[in-house]
Design a protein around this motif. Structure first.
Motif, short mmCIF file in Angstrom:
data_model
loop_
_atom_site.label_atom_id
_atom_site.label_comp_id
_atom_site.label_asym_id
_atom_site.label_seq_id
_atom_site.Cartn_x
_atom_site.Cartn_y
_atom_site.Cartn_z
N HIS A 157 3.05 1.53 -6.42
CA HIS A 157 2.50 1.15 -5.12
C HIS A 157 2.45 -0.37 -5.04
O HIS A 157 1.94 -1.03 -5.96
N LYS A 209 0.31 -2.16 -7.99
CA LYS A 209 -1.06 -1.74 -8.26
C LYS A 209 -1.22 -1.23 -9.70
O LYS A 209 -2.24 -1.44 -10.35
N GLY A 228 0.79 -1.22 0.00
CA GLY A 228 0.00 0.00 0.00
C GLY A 228 0.83 1.27 0.00
O GLY A 228 0.29 2.37 -0.10
N ASN A 243 -0.89 -4.90 -14.43
CA ASN A 243 -1.68 -6.13 -14.31
C ASN A 243 -1.38 -7.16 -15.38
O ASN A 243 -2.12 -8.12 -15.52
N GLU A 298 1.08 -3.75 -4.19
CA GLU A 298 -0.26 -4.29 -3.95
C GLU A 298 -0.21 -5.59 -3.15
O GLU A 298 -1.05 -5.85 -2.30
N ASN A 299 0.81 -6.40 -3.44
CA ASN A 299 0.88 -7.72 -2.82
C ASN A 299 2.34 -8.17 -2.74
O ASN A 299 3.14 -7.84 -3.61
#
Length: 170
Positions: free
Chosen positions: A52, A68, A37, A71, A54-55
């Motif tokens: 950022h 983030k 985050g 994708n 995300e995971n």
């Protein structure tokens, strides 16, 4: 970019959803958990790209990150061998007596009597302990192990390292 600290290097992609494998360059790879985050910077073609996290996942000595902003594998393929940096604000909090290596590079190295030895050129990170690479005035380099018997004090504020010259080091 002087206020950024490197935490890893992207080695390759992972899967098709835009994840990347990262070789951590920080003492504690689990520190990436704290970056979920938060903003991280990817250095691509000498430019800092704000991303950022995300995971985060872990596999052996590798960290797998998902940003983030991306994708798809095609969007992150070009980031191989790119550094990942954090701001000092998002860096790990240091304990008493700890320091970031980048803060002492170029420091004056003196002996216990304050006699000038040289400049700290770099720090080699080995498995057992770090090794200070000290550049002498004549252009030669000497290696000092970063152990209490040899490196007596690292003074980040005054940009100075006090070293004990052990027999055989110089």
């Amino acid at each position: 970019m002087d206020d950024l600290l490197r935490v890893g290097v992207i080695t390759t992609t992972h899967g098709i959803k835009g994840e990347v494998k990262v070789f951590p360059t920080t003492d504690d790879a689990r520190r990436f958990d704290d970056l979920v985050g938060k903003e991280i910077f990817l250095i691509y073609k000498k430019e800092a790209i704000s991303l950022h996290v995300e995971n985060v996942k872990y596999f052996k000595n590798i960290v797998i990150l998902k940003f983030k902003e991306y994708n798809n594998i095609n969007e992150v393929e070009m980031f191989r061998k790119c550094d990942l940096m954090v701001s000092r604000e998002n860096a790990v909090k240091l304990e008493e007596g700890e320091y970031f290596i980048c803060d002492i590079i170029g420091a004056d190295v003196v002996d216990e009597e304050e006699k000038y030895i040289g400049k700290l050129g770099d720090v080699m990170e080995t498995g057992a302990n770090n090794v200070f690479i000290i550049e002498l005035e004549n252009g030669e380099e000497v290696l000092f192990p970063s152990i209490p018997d040899c490196i007596k004090k690292v003074d980040v504020e005054n940009h100075k390292v006090i070293a004990h010259v052990m027999p055989g080091l110089m």
